[in-house]
Scaffold this motif. Sequence first.
Motif, short mmCIF file in Angstrom:
data_model
loop_
_atom_site.label_atom_id
_atom_site.label_comp_id
_atom_site.label_asym_id
_atom_site.label_seq_id
_atom_site.Cartn_x
_atom_site.Cartn_y
_atom_site.Cartn_z
N GLN A 141 -12.99 68.05 12.62
CA GLN A 141 -11.55 68.33 12.76
C GLN A 141 -10.78 67.89 11.53
OE1 GLN A 141 -9.76 66.70 16.29
NE2 GLN A 141 -11.20 67.73 17.64
N TYR A 142 -11.20 66.77 10.96
CA TYR A 142 -10.47 66.20 9.83
C TYR A 142 -10.67 67.02 8.56
CZ TYR A 142 -8.41 62.59 6.87
OH TYR A 142 -7.61 61.91 6.00
N VAL A 143 -11.92 67.33 8.21
CA VAL A 143 -12.15 68.02 6.94
C VAL A 143 -11.56 69.43 6.94
CG1 VAL A 143 -14.18 66.65 6.28
CG2 VAL A 143 -14.50 68.83 7.49
N GLU A 144 -11.42 69.99 8.12
CA GLU A 144 -10.84 71.34 8.20
C GLU A 144 -9.38 71.40 7.73
OE1 GLU A 144 -11.72 72.61 12.18
OE2 GLU A 144 -13.72 73.34 11.61
N GLN A 145 -8.76 70.24 7.64
CA GLN A 145 -7.38 70.20 7.16
C GLN A 145 -7.29 70.31 5.64
OE1 GLN A 145 -5.17 66.78 8.75
NE2 GLN A 145 -6.76 66.58 10.29
N PHE A 146 -8.46 70.23 4.97
CA PHE A 146 -8.46 70.20 3.52
C PHE A 146 -9.20 71.42 2.95
CE2 PHE A 146 -8.00 65.91 5.21
CZ PHE A 146 -6.80 65.54 4.62
N HIS A 147 -9.83 71.25 1.78
CA HIS A 147 -10.48 72.39 1.13
C HIS A 147 -11.65 72.91 1.99
CE1 HIS A 147 -12.59 74.78 -1.90
NE2 HIS A 147 -11.40 74.87 -2.48
N PRO A 148 -11.81 74.25 2.07
CA PRO A 148 -12.89 74.79 2.90
C PRO A 148 -14.30 74.33 2.49
CG PRO A 148 -11.75 76.54 1.66
CD PRO A 148 -10.93 75.30 1.54
#
Length: 221
Positions: A141-148
Amino acid sequence: MKKRMALWAVYLLIGAGIGAAYKHFSKNEALDGGVIAMSPDDKSATILKPQRSTPNESKVESSIGGEFQLVDHNGNDVTQADYDDAYKFVFFGFTYCPAVCPTELQKVTLIMDELGDDAASITPLFITVDPERDTVEQMKQYVEQFHPKLVGLTGSMEQTKAVAESFKVYASKVENEMMEEYMMDHSSYLYLMDKDNSLIAVYPATDTAMDIVADIQEREL
Ligand code: NI
């Protein structure tokens, strides 16, 4: 850039020797070029001034990073070898971090976007220092807020501790009655690693995205 590398190599050497930390949400942020040394048991911080000796760069490079066993944000078991074909940005932090981690990951996202095609060979890795709360699902969930392309990595306490130590990253739990949730004090360097997993550069949090873009373009990865 060689000079910057050399300077930070000195910082890392100092840090490596005494388990030092560059605390990123401490009260001691205005360090004026110094590094905070802090052992996990000793809350007193000492500011170390950079040494003037010439660092042995090859020694420093070989002492940063190494084999690891972790789990990515899709639940796959991964090792360092899974990223052998890519240059890597490596950043350590935790998803509950209120300010510095999101800021740094936004910076990584901006760098990747600015580099455009030059970022095609770079994989950014975000490794948690808080595996207790940073489960695979939480990381996803967290990394999806940043670069793909950002990969979130977690693991057992032992695994995440081992990888942090191999990068000379300081991380320590901070708890008190005033806080609902505990915090993690941790180093906030951004590492650029080569395809052979050797260290290319270390960028302090004070470097802007544009500083780092310029440095990478100069290197012609
Ligand atoms: Ni953080």
